[in-house]
Design a protein around this motif. Structure first.
Motif, PDB file in Angstrom:
ATOM      1  N   GLY A  41      41.288   9.886  78.821  1.00 16.10           N
ATOM      2  CA  GLY A  41      41.606   9.669  80.222  1.00 16.10           C
ATOM      3  C   GLY A  41      40.928  10.645  81.143  1.00 16.10           C
ATOM      4  O   GLY A  41      41.312  10.807  82.286  1.00 16.10           O
ATOM      5  N   PRO A  43      38.145  12.349  83.631  1.00 15.83           N
ATOM      6  CA  PRO A  43      37.213  11.794  84.610  1.00 15.83           C
ATOM      7  C   PRO A  43      35.817  11.727  84.025  1.00 15.83           C
ATOM      8  O   PRO A  43      35.472  12.493  83.119  1.00 15.83           O
ATOM      9  N   SER A 135      31.227   1.757  79.574  1.00 15.03           N
ATOM     10  CA  SER A 135      31.862   3.069  79.501  1.00 15.03           C
ATOM     11  C   SER A 135      31.330   3.913  78.363  1.00 15.03           C
ATOM     12  O   SER A 135      31.529   5.125  78.332  1.00 15.03           O
ATOM     13  N   TYR A 162      30.489   5.997  88.978  1.00 19.09           N
ATOM     14  CA  TYR A 162      31.777   5.669  88.363  1.00 19.09           C
ATOM     15  C   TYR A 162      32.878   6.545  88.945  1.00 19.09           C
ATOM     16  O   TYR A 162      32.631   7.682  89.362  1.00 19.09           O
ATOM     17  N   TYR A 163      34.086   6.013  88.927  1.00 12.85           N
ATOM     18  CA  TYR A 163      35.243   6.807  89.349  1.00 12.85           C
ATOM     19  C   TYR A 163      36.487   6.305  88.628  1.00 12.85           C
ATOM     20  O   TYR A 163      36.536   5.160  88.161  1.00 12.85           O
ATOM     21  N   ARG A 164      37.478   7.162  88.541  1.00 13.23           N
ATOM     22  CA  ARG A 164      38.763   6.802  87.947  1.00 13.23           C
ATOM     23  C   ARG A 164      39.724   6.365  89.051  1.00 13.23           C
ATOM     24  O   ARG A 164      39.929   7.088  90.029  1.00 13.23           O
ATOM     25  N   ALA A 170      44.683   5.410  82.022  1.00  7.89           N
ATOM     26  CA  ALA A 170      43.449   5.464  81.238  1.00  7.89           C
ATOM     27  C   ALA A 170      43.719   4.869  79.856  1.00  7.89           C
ATOM     28  O   ALA A 170      44.827   4.980  79.337  1.00  7.89           O
ATOM     29  N   PRO A 171      42.737   4.178  79.264  1.00  7.39           N
ATOM     30  CA  PRO A 171      41.349   4.062  79.703  1.00  7.39           C
ATOM     31  C   PRO A 171      41.069   2.838  80.551  1.00  7.39           C
ATOM     32  O   PRO A 171      39.921   2.420  80.670  1.00  7.39           O
ATOM     33  N   ASN A 173      41.198   2.348  83.759  1.00  4.80           N
ATOM     34  CA  ASN A 173      41.071   2.663  85.189  1.00  4.80           C
ATOM     35  C   ASN A 173      39.700   3.201  85.571  1.00  4.80           C
ATOM     36  O   ASN A 173      39.564   3.932  86.548  1.00  4.80           O
ATOM     37  N   LEU A 174      38.676   2.828  84.810  1.00  8.67           N
ATOM     38  CA  LEU A 174      37.315   3.269  85.116  1.00  8.67           C
ATOM     39  C   LEU A 174      36.605   2.179  85.916  1.00  8.67           C
ATOM     40  O   LEU A 174      36.499   1.039  85.458  1.00  8.67           O
TER      41      LEU A 174
END
Length: 329
Positions: A41, A43, A135, A162-164, A170-171, A173-174
């Protein structure tokens, strides 16, 4: 002798400086983990300071393909309705994963982004050096991705791409900002899929709904005459994007293919299915509330896929988004 010694010391110092710079550059290029482990999880790393392809003016004729998470925890997804094509494939544990292909429009964000699979490389060969956003992938697969004729973009390669998000754990939420990878949408000419668009062929049968089942997932497409689209449901629930809009392609292709085991496994030991998209077989094309039994053929990985009627005529798709759902023959 003094002058020679001085010259020799100067040369040695220059060589030492060059070696130091070379080592530093090499360390910056390798950068450790450029990919994101699906089970972490953290960043995305930001060790890369290289300019984005968009900043370099890259638009060109290559589409953007994004691996999209389709686990229940990843829904609703973002940016899927902007895709020209959505491919659905079976992955480990009988679950499903999506690949969204963008050419005529780039959304502000898309995701959740997830890892790549071996069969993605064969599927993407139909395009001219596409950008693949994912990812990461297991260590044994990454060398194959790096050698493939595509531009693989994982977190850490381009600053700010990319951002969270904070909406999911997570995972799942990318997310990706596509304009950080492409300066502009390349246009419809980048979709070298072999698909034909136009008037509906003859010989169709009325179809209200079609369901495709995987061992642990299912897709249902229900015709809406009001919207002139196929409304998507996943695992029995209406599929919507984060803006609340229903997923609703104009054409759905149910393509029967060979699905075999690959040489790769997930961290639980489950074998990764390999979806063979080169070859030939049967398919159903759904458009305008009709279903058409057709044949498909893809001679080589560099070719698009031909969908034809029994007499060999190309089958036209309706204008708009196309979903291709690969299912075991």
């Amino acid at each position: 002798m003094g002058q020679k010694a001085h010259t020799r010391r100067t040369a040695m110092a220059a060589a030492l400086l060059a070696a130091t710079v070379t080592a530093s550059l090499a360390a910056g290029c390798t950068g450790g983990r450029d990919s994101v482990d699906d089970n972490r999880g953290k960043p995305p790393p930001r060790q890369s300071q290289s300019p984005s392809p968009a900043e370099s003016g890259r638009g060109g004729d290559s589409p953007l393909a994004v691996k999209i998470d389709n686990a229940a925890a990843a829904r609703p997804q973002t940016g899927l309705n902007s895709a020209d094509i959505v491919y659905a494939e079976q992955v480990e544990g009988g679950l499903s994963r999506l690949m969204a292909v963008y050419a005529t429009k780039l959304p502000k964000a898309t995701g959740p982004v997830r890892s790549a699979r071996e069969s993605d490389l064969e599927l993407l060969r139909q395009f001219e050096r596409p950008t693949l956003a994912f990812s990461g992938a297991q260590s044994r697969l990454m060398p194959l991705i790096n050698k493939a004729p595509l531009d693989g973009q994982t977190p850490g390669k381009v600053v700010g791409a990319y951002y969270r998000g904070t909406d999911k754990p997570a995972p799942h939420n990318l997310y990706l900002r596509p304009n950080k990878l492409l300066s502009s949408a390349p246009g419809a000419d980048a979709l070298t899929t072999g698909f034909h668009y136009g008037a509906a062929p003859g010989g169709g049968q009325p179809e209200k709904s079609r369901t495709v089942r995987y061992p642990a997932a299912r897709f249902t497409f229900t015709w809406s005459a009001d919207q002139a689209r196929w409304l998507v449901s996943m695992d029995g629930k209406p599929a919507r994007t984060t803006d609340g809009k229903r997923m609703a392609p104009a054409t759905v292709v149910v393509q029967h293919v060979k699905v075999r085991g690959s040489a790769f496994h997930d961290f639980l030991g489950n074998n990764t299915p390999y979806t063979e998209t080169v070859g030939s077989g049967k398919a159903e094309v759904l458009r305008d509330g009709q279903a058409y039994d057709v044949n498909w053929k893809r001679a080589s990985a560099a070719d698009g896929t031909d969908f034809t009627t029994a007499d060999g005529k190309p089958v036209n798709f309706a204008q708009g988004q196309v979903w291709v759902v690969f299912t075991k023959a």
